[in-house]
Design an enzyme around this catalytic site. Structure first.
Site, mmCIF file in Angstrom:
data_model
loop_
_atom_site.group_PDB
_atom_site.id
_atom_site.type_symbol
_atom_site.label_atom_id
_atom_site.label_comp_id
_atom_site.label_asym_id
_atom_site.label_seq_id
_atom_site.Cartn_x
_atom_site.Cartn_y
_atom_site.Cartn_z
ATOM 1 N N VAL A 95 -1.555 -2.190 -11.901
ATOM 2 C CA VAL A 95 -0.283 -2.868 -11.681
ATOM 3 C C VAL A 95 0.714 -2.006 -10.904
ATOM 4 C CG1 VAL A 95 0.915 -2.122 -13.790
ATOM 5 C CG2 VAL A 95 1.360 -4.403 -12.875
ATOM 6 N N TYR A 96 0.481 -0.709 -10.794
ATOM 7 C CA TYR A 96 1.402 0.154 -10.056
ATOM 8 C C TYR A 96 1.369 -0.223 -8.575
ATOM 9 C CZ TYR A 96 1.597 3.379 -14.086
ATOM 10 O OH TYR A 96 1.781 3.949 -15.326
ATOM 11 N N SER A 97 2.502 -0.702 -8.079
ATOM 12 C CA SER A 97 2.617 -1.136 -6.684
ATOM 13 C C SER A 97 1.535 -2.145 -6.312
ATOM 14 C CB SER A 97 2.588 0.067 -5.723
ATOM 15 O OG SER A 97 3.758 0.841 -5.862
ATOM 16 N N ASN A 98 1.165 -2.971 -7.303
ATOM 17 C CA ASN A 98 0.178 -4.045 -7.082
ATOM 18 C C ASN A 98 -1.118 -3.517 -6.470
ATOM 19 O OD1 ASN A 98 -0.624 -6.747 -7.279
ATOM 20 N ND2 ASN A 98 -0.087 -7.160 -5.143
ATOM 21 N N GLY A 99 -1.588 -2.412 -7.020
ATOM 22 C CA GLY A 99 -2.848 -1.825 -6.562
ATOM 23 C C GLY A 99 -2.703 -0.734 -5.529
#
Length: 344
Positions: A61-65
Site C-alpha cells: 500500500v505504500y505509494s500504491n506499490g
C-alpha cells in the site's frame, strides 16, 4: 550492528532496520513522507549496508506499490545481501479481492509484491491489519502454503489486537502450520500502549516486535518543543491527522526529558528516543525512516552506546501513563509480576 533473533524463530535481523515508506512518493500521505527515486534509494541503501542494516521494510500500500518497485530496483544485483519485509492486507483498490487476507487476496498480493520487488521470495510477510471477515484457519493455512511454496520465509502481523494473534497461534499449533514470529507495532516514548497487552503476549508466545514510527510520527525529532511549534516544511503539517494522538502536555514532558538527556550525552533527541526502544523487552528491530542522507546517518547513531540507568529512569517516568482497566490492578500487585516483562 547488533543482530537479534525475531522472537523465538531462527530469523536474525539487525537491531535497526530501514523503512522504505519514503520511497516512491505517490499520494497525499506518502508523498509527504518522502519521494526517493531508485537512485536516491540506492544511495540510502548503500549507507545502510555499510552500517550493517540489512533488513528493509515496505508494504504494497505504500505509494500504491511504488515503494516496493523502487526498493526492488535499488537492490537489484544484491538480493542476497538484504532481507525484505513487506506487508499486505490494506485496500489496494475498490474490488472485492483488493483488500483483506482471504486466500485469493493473499496469493494475488504476494505474487504482485514479488513482481514489484523483482525477487522470488519475501523474507518476512506481515498482515497489515486484522481482517474480521476471513476465518483464521484460511489465513494461516494460506500462509503455510506460501511458505511451503518458497515464496515466503516467515510470517507475522502488524497492528493486530492480542486476542487475534493468539487465535492465529492456536490455529497454527492445531494444524502444524508455521507460527507467527513477528508483530510490527507502533511503539515510542509518546506511545507506550504496546506494553499493556501486546508486549506480555509477545514474551509469552515468542513473537518479536518490529517497531514502526519510533519518533512518534515525527514529533520526537528535536525540532518541536515547548517554545518551538511545528516548523515550516515538516511533514506533520500534511500527515498529523493520520498520526496516533498524543496530549500536548504529555508530549512536552517527554521532549523535556529527551532534551535533558541529550544535553548530558551529546546525542541527538532522535538517537536517544531510538536507543531507549532498543532496551525494551521483546523488541527485535526498530524501523528507522529517512528522507535524506543526513537523517539516516543521525538515526544510525542510535546504536553502539547505552543509556545509563538514571537516564532510562528519567525517560521512563516522563513517558509513563496510567494503563486502562484491566491492566492497572495487575501492575499494582507484586504477585502478578511474572505476567509482565519489566517496565514502568
Amino acid at each position: 550492528m547488533d543482530y537479534r533473533q525475531v522472537g523465538g524463530s531462527g530469523l536474525r535481523v539487525p537491531a535497526l532496520s530501514f523503512g522504505a515508506g519514503t520511497f516512491g512518493g505517490k499520494g497525499r500521505l506518502f508523498s509527504a513522507w518522502g519521494q526517493s527515486d531508485a537512485a536516491e534509494a540506492r544511495r540510502l541503501i548503500d549507507i545502510c549496508l555499510d552500517a550493517g542494516v540489512t533488513l528493509f521494510d515496505t508494504a504494497d500500500v505504500y505509494s500504491n506499490g511504488a515503494s516496493e518497485e523502487v526498493l526492488g530496483a535499488a537492490i537489484k544485483g544484491r538480493r542476497d545481501a538484504v532481507m525484505i519485509s513487506t506487508k499486505t492486507g490494506l485496500p489496494m483498490g475498490d474490488g472485492p479481492q483488493d483488500w483483506g487476507a482471504s486466500r485469493a487476496r493473499l496469493i494475488r498480493a504476494v505474487d504482485a509484491s514479488l513482481h514489484r520487488l523483482g525477487t522470488d521470495h519475501i523474507d518476512l510477510l506481515q498482515l497489515h491489519a486484522f481482517d474480521a471477515h476471513t476465518p483464521v484457519e484460511e489465513v494461516m493455512g494460506t500462509l503455510d502454503m506460501l511458505i511451503a511454496a518458497g515464496k515466503l520465509r516467515y510470517a507475522g502481523v502488524s497492528n493486530y489486537p492480542g486476542w487475534q494473534v493468539m487465535k492465529a497461534q492456536a490455529a497454527a499449533d492445531r494444524h502444524g502450520w508455521p507460527r507467527l514470529v513477528a508483530h510490527q507495532v507502533y511503539y515510542s516514548l509518546i506511545g507506550r500502549a504496546y506494553e499493556w497487552d501486546l508486549m506480555p503476549l509477545a514474551a509469552d508466545q515468542g513473537i518479536g516486535a518490529l517497531v514502526w514510527s519510533p519518533l512518534g510520527w515525527g514529533r520526537l525529532t528535536g525540532r518541536i518543543g515547548r517554545d518551538r511549534p511545528i516548523p515550516p516544511g515538516s511533514r506533520l503539517h500534511e500527515t498529523e491527522q493520520f498520526a496516533p494522538p498524543v496530549a500536548e502536555d504529555h508530549l512536552y514532558r517527554v521532549i523535556d526529558a529527551l532534551e535533558a538527556v541529550a544535553n548530558e550525552t551529546g546525542r541527538s533527541v532522535p538517537q536517544i528516543a531510538i536507543n531507549w526502544l532498543l532496551g525494551r523487552p521483546t523488541v527485535s528491530s526498530v524501523i528507522i525512516g529517512a528522507r535524506n542522507e543526513a537523517q539516516l546517518r543521525d538515526n544510525l547513531g542510535a546504536i553502539g552506546w547505552t543509556l545509563t540507568p538514571e537516564q532510562t529512569a528519567l525517560l521512563d517516568a516522563a513517558s509513563a501513563v496510567v494503563p486502562p482497566y484491566p491492566h492497572t490492578p495487575y501492575r499494582q500487585q507484586d504477585g502478578f509480576a511474572l505476567l509482565n516483562p519489566p517496565m514502568v
